[in-house]
Design an enzyme around this catalytic site. Structure first.
Site, PDB file in Angstrom:
ATOM      1  N   LYS A 130       0.499  14.525   0.374  1.00  0.00           N
ATOM      2  CA  LYS A 130      -0.729  14.844  -0.004  1.00  0.00           C
ATOM      3  C   LYS A 130      -0.911  16.062  -0.401  1.00  0.00           C
ATOM      4  O   LYS A 130      -1.946  16.698  -0.970  1.00  0.00           O
ATOM      5  CB  LYS A 130      -1.587  14.292   1.032  1.00  0.00           C
ATOM      6  CG  LYS A 130      -1.634  12.670   1.160  1.00  0.00           C
ATOM      7  CD  LYS A 130      -2.636  12.321   1.983  1.00  0.00           C
ATOM      8  CE  LYS A 130      -2.517  10.869   2.652  1.00  0.00           C
ATOM      9  NZ  LYS A 130      -3.092   9.703   1.620  1.00  0.00           N
ATOM     10  N   HIS A 172       0.762  -1.484  -0.127  1.00  0.00           N
ATOM     11  CA  HIS A 172       0.042   0.063   0.037  1.00  0.00           C
ATOM     12  C   HIS A 172       1.003   1.269  -0.081  1.00  0.00           C
ATOM     13  O   HIS A 172       0.455   2.397   0.208  1.00  0.00           O
ATOM     14  CB  HIS A 172      -0.765  -0.028   1.306  1.00  0.00           C
ATOM     15  CG  HIS A 172      -1.923  -0.823   1.189  1.00  0.00           C
ATOM     16  ND1 HIS A 172      -3.120  -0.870   0.671  1.00  0.00           N
ATOM     17  CD2 HIS A 172      -2.015  -2.211   1.706  1.00  0.00           C
ATOM     18  CE1 HIS A 172      -3.939  -2.059   0.990  1.00  0.00           C
ATOM     19  NE2 HIS A 172      -3.273  -2.896   1.216  1.00  0.00           N
ATOM     20  N   THR A 232      -8.820   6.686  -2.175  1.00  0.00           N
ATOM     21  CA  THR A 232     -10.192   5.829  -2.095  1.00  0.00           C
ATOM     22  C   THR A 232     -11.119   6.838  -1.837  1.00  0.00           C
ATOM     23  O   THR A 232     -12.102   6.786  -2.322  1.00  0.00           O
ATOM     24  CB  THR A 232     -10.341   4.735  -1.215  1.00  0.00           C
ATOM     25  OG1 THR A 232      -9.652   5.056   0.060  1.00  0.00           O
ATOM     26  CG2 THR A 232      -9.504   3.332  -1.466  1.00  0.00           C
ATOM     27  N   LYS A 286      -8.397  13.647   4.191  1.00  0.00           N
ATOM     28  CA  LYS A 286      -7.532  12.634   4.182  1.00  0.00           C
ATOM     29  C   LYS A 286      -6.454  12.740   5.355  1.00  0.00           C
ATOM     30  O   LYS A 286      -6.532  13.997   5.936  1.00  0.00           O
ATOM     31  CB  LYS A 286      -6.829  12.415   2.649  1.00  0.00           C
ATOM     32  CG  LYS A 286      -6.199  13.616   2.277  1.00  0.00           C
ATOM     33  CD  LYS A 286      -5.575  13.809   1.056  1.00  0.00           C
ATOM     34  CE  LYS A 286      -6.674  13.748  -0.289  1.00  0.00           C
ATOM     35  NZ  LYS A 286      -6.661  12.570  -0.865  1.00  0.00           N
ATOM     36  N   ARG A 287      -5.584  11.907   5.495  1.00  0.00           N
ATOM     37  CA  ARG A 287      -4.488  12.113   6.425  1.00  0.00           C
ATOM     38  C   ARG A 287      -3.796  13.260   6.047  1.00  0.00           C
ATOM     39  O   ARG A 287      -3.732  13.433   4.756  1.00  0.00           O
ATOM     40  CB  ARG A 287      -3.786  10.718   6.763  1.00  0.00           C
ATOM     41  CG  ARG A 287      -4.487   9.543   7.300  1.00  0.00           C
ATOM     42  CD  ARG A 287      -4.739  10.066   8.914  1.00  0.00           C
ATOM     43  NE  ARG A 287      -3.253  10.040   9.357  1.00  0.00           N
ATOM     44  CZ  ARG A 287      -2.966   9.377  10.773  1.00  0.00           C
ATOM     45  NH1 ARG A 287      -4.210   8.487  11.199  1.00  0.00           N
ATOM     46  NH2 ARG A 287      -1.905   9.326  11.195  1.00  0.00           N
ATOM     47  N   LYS A 328     -14.843   7.855  -3.550  1.00  0.00           N
ATOM     48  CA  LYS A 328     -16.171   8.138  -2.935  1.00  0.00           C
ATOM     49  C   LYS A 328     -16.594   9.569  -3.452  1.00  0.00           C
ATOM     50  O   LYS A 328     -17.793   9.572  -3.653  1.00  0.00           O
ATOM     51  CB  LYS A 328     -15.598   8.264  -1.589  1.00  0.00           C
ATOM     52  CG  LYS A 328     -15.574   6.774  -0.946  1.00  0.00           C
ATOM     53  CD  LYS A 328     -14.835   6.847   0.653  1.00  0.00           C
ATOM     54  CE  LYS A 328     -14.033   5.837   1.046  1.00  0.00           C
ATOM     55  NZ  LYS A 328     -13.290   5.604   1.845  1.00  0.00           N
TER      56      LYS A 328
HETATM   57  C1  26V Z   1       2.705   2.415   7.604  1.00  0.00           C
HETATM   58  C2  26V Z   1       2.709   2.180   8.695  1.00  0.00           C
HETATM   59  C3  26V Z   1       4.045   1.823   9.199  1.00  0.00           C
HETATM   60  C4  26V Z   1       4.407   1.186  10.277  1.00  0.00           C
HETATM   61  C5  26V Z   1       3.599   1.642  11.427  1.00  0.00           C
HETATM   62  C6  26V Z   1       2.169   1.542  10.838  1.00  0.00           C
HETATM   63  C7  26V Z   1       1.879   2.144   9.904  1.00  0.00           C
HETATM   64  C8  26V Z   1       0.510   2.121   9.461  1.00  0.00           C
HETATM   65  C9  26V Z   1       0.304   2.647   8.201  1.00  0.00           C
HETATM   66  C10 26V Z   1       1.180   2.649   7.498  1.00  0.00           C
HETATM   67  C11 26V Z   1       0.996   3.102   5.927  1.00  0.00           C
HETATM   68  C12 26V Z   1      -0.162   2.319   5.342  1.00  0.00           C
HETATM   69  C13 26V Z   1      -0.390   2.686   4.136  1.00  0.00           C
HETATM   70  C14 26V Z   1      -1.640   3.205   3.737  1.00  0.00           C
HETATM   71  O1  26V Z   1      -2.394   3.644   4.546  1.00  0.00           O
HETATM   72  N1  26V Z   1      -1.662   3.250   2.383  1.00  0.00           N
HETATM   73  C15 26V Z   1      -2.725   3.781   1.554  1.00  0.00           C
HETATM   74  O2  26V Z   1      -3.490   2.527   1.599  1.00  0.00           O
HETATM   75  C16 26V Z   1      -4.753   3.087   0.621  1.00  0.00           C
HETATM   76  C17 26V Z   1      -5.412   1.789   0.390  1.00  0.00           C
HETATM   77  O3  26V Z   1      -4.895   1.155  -0.496  1.00  0.00           O
HETATM   78  C18 26V Z   1      -4.481   3.694  -0.590  1.00  0.00           C
HETATM   79  O4  26V Z   1      -5.631   3.957  -1.262  1.00  0.00           O
HETATM   80  C19 26V Z   1      -3.591   4.913  -0.219  1.00  0.00           C
HETATM   81  O5  26V Z   1      -3.311   5.675  -1.329  1.00  0.00           O
HETATM   82  C20 26V Z   1      -2.310   4.604   0.528  1.00  0.00           C
HETATM   83  O6  26V Z   1      -1.653   5.669   1.148  1.00  0.00           O
END
Ligand code: 26V
Length: 797
Positions: free
Chosen positions: A540, A353, A642, A534-535, A646
């Site tokens: 972003k 992701h 996503t 979004k975050r 929406k």
């Molecule tokens: C990374 C980490 C690193 C370790 C600590 C905990 C943690 C938690 C989250 C993340 C990043 C998660 C990546 C993420 O949310 N990616 C998003 O995924 C969406 C669904 O596929 C996508 O639409 C977004 O573009 C993407 O940023």
């Protein structure tokens, strides 16, 4: 008043029964909370039979099951979701109102289950709903965090995190399964005993299951979301206590309490926290033990495991499930290592992701060796197994290197399919993070473009639009979203466009009322609602949006006589607590909002609002109200997005870069119905190599210079003119995210937006065409892609 339908009579009886016998309240003393509990239990009752039926059929027909492993599920509220899928939304409302309770208030009384940070967690929730709707035998596994994502408040414009205790009140949707408990070990040592390897952990906890039934559309199928919570294996160490070591006596209880206590709220940088490693292993081990127990209840031969079990890991966070499976097969069930590895490969799929290097998990071999000594050995053997199969592999493909375990490489090597989440992202994966592994395994990487569930994101969030769609093209779109294409024929019909406009207007009025009531903000529903939710992340580029907003404000002040398009700029999103640069952007937005909103010169024309604590429920309000969707990440950095789906589905036009799923959205809605701007991923990379690119861009863009000067002069921080000097310095001298380089193109695209807005009919056509052409982005389509290209499973219905 129309007669209440029979379904509503039955619900009324069930609600009153639960009010009395589950809540122990009579009507005279029932609070909103009691009524919510009573309705939730009444609805939950109706999920149970389809749930049992689905489970029984899966066993009877010995079907292959999908297991979705994710450390995050961003579920939101469930009352309307469950009611809609049971076909009981109107009946529920009628029953509740007949009992003299305010329906809206009751719905809003439910806390959001926020067991996730952002896109990855919300995607997992959409996929669980789609798998139930499609009748895929599936189970989601996750962690039952006591504290979900923090609640965001603003103090003097700055984000302050406060705990969100969603479990403070009883959670009516889950069933506790104390009998489904597994022991999870940590630490200790590994020894050989008569040719067998035995791991003796130093400490352990139990993982206890809590099940929520996930009901699909029309109640035709239901799956389980199983969340694990940790319990101590020994309540209390009496011997240690009596010896005077009070702290040690409580250690087992402390360990259990901490493991499932909090969701890590950081999605920006990878941080090697020992507790997080324990959480990840806790989820992986409990889930794999549960999967093997279920398999063994009806099978004997593990070689057939890949025919009956597909395990999908949602990013690398649950990747320890792969060595855990190998460990259990080898150490407990006596399989040969290579056979176990082969089985693992047949079972696992891995979804990536993010390409951001700082978010890619790496654990020191020391940390894993300490906490999971046997897994460290197995990971090394898997590395060796891979090296034997690919003797010419380059060092970059190793799992273990420089005293670190690279979780991306582990997940890739353990999985028969690896997927990206949008076409561009998947192609970039092949060229960047996984270039060398891709060369060794050219068949392994596939694309599955993300999707969102139309049940929540249209039927629930936008009932007005749902009604108009059904009136225009009939039922059926809820599970066959490509049918929205049928709306195209009506776009040239002025009456349809008026009805479409009325739906949007109603969505905007609802948001205007909510902003006034909850946040004391007044906005004009006639203005363009320009939304970026979004975050908060540098990539972003909320910063680009607020800088251009300030630029627009300055232009409006220069030329107050012009008939400016009135805009409401809406921001929403949380920053990771330790992400300083993101928090600075939040503060700048709030500071700018305070000054702009107080300016009589631009009153009624420009308003900036940032309601705190953006979450799933706020998204449900905002998606139907948006006219313009901001999808302005630096090209190459947003894996998919996503929210972009929406918003476009709900008839917002997108202003965006060629990034993530924007590329595919634009292809489908048509380039003429999308406001494209900015560098491409390739150009962005080249630009970044140009020395002093930011300074050059700023010097070429007089408006940007003015904006930066205003910020530097303290226009938005009058008491503290230096407040943003750090931010400005980074912009002038680094600007890794190319805000300056894309500023002029962004403003030019915003001019095109205004031009389109001024021709009301043209805008409406474009908006309606967006809705009509977004059918591809249903999560049902994504799940079908996974079923075909990754899982090899058939639906049971
Ligand atoms: C990374 C980490 C690193 C370790 C600590 C905990 C943690 C938690 C989250 C993340 C990043 C998660 C990546 C993420 O949310 N990616 C998003 O995924 C969406 C669904 O596929 C996508 O639409 C977004 O573009 C993407 O940023």
């Amino acid at each position: 008043m129309t007669a209440t339908p029979p379904a509503s009579d039955r619900l009324q009886r069930d609600i009153l029964r639960h009010l009395k016998y589950t809540q122990g309240k009579d009507r005279a003393h029932a609070t909103l909370y009691d009524w919510r509990m009573a309705l939730s239990f009444a609805l939950r009752d109706q999920v149970v039979d389809p749930w049992f039926t689905a489970t029984r059929r899966t066993y009877d027909e010995d079907r292959k099951r999908v297991y979705y492993l994710s450390v995050e599920y961003l579920i939101g509220r469930l009352i309307e979701d469950v009611a809609i899928n049971l076909g009981l939304r109107e009946a529920s409302r009628a029953a509740i109102e007949a009992l003299g309770v305010d329906w809206e208030a009751l719905v809003e009384n439910e806390p959001d289950a926020a067991l996730g940070n952002g896109g990855l967690g919300r995607l997992a929730a959409c996929y669980m709903e789609s798998m139930a709707t499609l009748g895929v035998p599936a189970m989601g596994y996750g962690i039952r965090y006591e504290n979900g994502l923090f609640r965001q408040i603003f103090r003097s414009g700055q984000q302050v995190e406060t705990p969100e205790d969603w479990l403070q009140e009883f959670h009516p949707w889950e069933f506790d399964r104390p009998e489904a408990a597994y022991e999870i070990g940590f630490g200790g040592n590994v020894a050989e005993h008569g040719g067998r390897t035995v791991w003796t952990p130093a400490e352990s906890v139990y993982a206890v299951a809590h099940d929520t039934a996930i009901i699909g559309w029309q109640g035709r199928w239901a799956n389980t979301l199983r969340l694990w919570s940790a319990r101590p294996t020994t309540r209390f160490d009496l011997a240690r206590f009596n010896a005077g070591d009070f702290a040690a006596a409580q250690a087992p209880e402390m360990l259990a309490r901490t493991i499932t206590r909090v969701l890590y709220p950081d999605d920006s940088t990878w941080a090697g926290k020992d507790l997080r490693l324990k959480q990840e292993y806790f989820l992986a081990s409990a889930s794999i033990q549960d999967i093997l127990r279920r398999y063994l209840s009806t099978h004997e031969d593990f070689r057939a495991l890949p025919e009956k079990v597909a395990v999908q890991i949602n990013d690398t966070h649950p990747a320890l499930a792969a060595p855990e499976l190998v460990r259990l097969l080898v150490d407990q069930h006596g399989l040969a290592f290579d056979d176990a590895a082969e089985i693992m490969l047949g079972v696992f799929g891995y979804t990536n992701h993010t390409l951001m290097p700082e978010a890619l998990e790496r654990w020191s071999t020391w940390a894993i060796g300490n906490t999971l000594p046997r897994h460290m050995q197995i990971i090394e053997r898997l590395d060796d197994w891979h090296a034997r199969r690919k003797p010419a592999r380059p060092p970059s493909t190793a799992i273990v290197a420089h005293d670190e375990v690279r979780m991306g490489n582990l997940a890739f090597i353990a999985s028969h399919r690896v997927n990206g989440v949008a076409r561009l992202h998947t192609e970039l994966m092949k060229k960047t993070v996984f270039a060398d592994l891709h060369a060794l395994h050219p068949e392994r990487i596939v694309n599955v473009t993300n999707g969102v569930t139309p049940r929540r994101w249209i039927a629930q969030a936008n009932p007005g639009l749902a009604g108009l769609i059904t009136e225009t093209i009939g039922e059926g779109w809820q599970t066959d979203l490509e049918r929205l294409a049928g709306l195209e024929a009506h776009v040239e019909d002025a009456a349809f466009r008026d009805a479409f406009a009325a739906v949007k207007r109603a969505g905007k009025e609802r948001v205007a009322q909510w902003l006034a009531a909850e946040h004391g903000l007044s906005v004009d529903p006639a203005a363009m609602f320009d939304v970026q939710v979004k975050r908060i992340h540098e990539y972003k580029r909320q910063l680009l949006n607020i800088l251009a907003t300030i630029g627009l404000w300055l232009r409006m002040r220069d030329d107050p006589g012009r008939d400016w398009v009135p805009r409401v700029k809406i921001f929403g999103g949380k920053a990771a607590p330790g992400y300083h640069a993101a928090k600075e952007i939040i503060r700048l937005i709030n500071d700018a909002a305070a000054v702009i909103n107080a300016d009589p010169a631009t009153k009624g024309r420009l308003k900036v609002v940032f309601p705190p604590n953006y979450n799933v429920s706020m998204a449900e309000k905002l998606m139907p109200a948006a006219d313009l969707s901001e999808q302005i990440s630096t090209a190459g950095m947003e894996a998919s997005g996503t929210g972009n789906m929406k918003l476009a589905l709900n008839g917002a036009l997108t202003i965006g870069t060629l990034d993530g799923a924007n590329v595919e959205i634009r292809e489908r809605v048509g380039a003429e119905n999308f406001f494209l701007f900015g560098l491409t991923a390739e150009e962005a990379e080249a630009r970044r190599r140009l020395p002093d690119h930011a300074r050059l861009a700023i010097e070429e863009t007089p408006e940007l210079q003015r904006v930066l000067k205003a910020i530097g002069d303290g226009v938005f921080s009058p008491g503290e003119p230096h407040r943003y000097h750090g931010l400005l310095d980074r912009l002038w001298n680094h600007d890794h995210f190319l805000v300056a380089s894309d500023y002029a193109a962004y403003v030019a695209a915003q001019d095109k937006v205004e031009e389109a807005w001024q021709d009301r009919d043209r805008w409406l056509r474009m908006a309606a065409l967006n809705t009509a052409r977004m059918g591809y982005f249903s999560s049902d389509r994504s799940i079908r892609d996974y079923m075909r290209d990754v899982w090899a499973v058939e639906p049971a219905i």
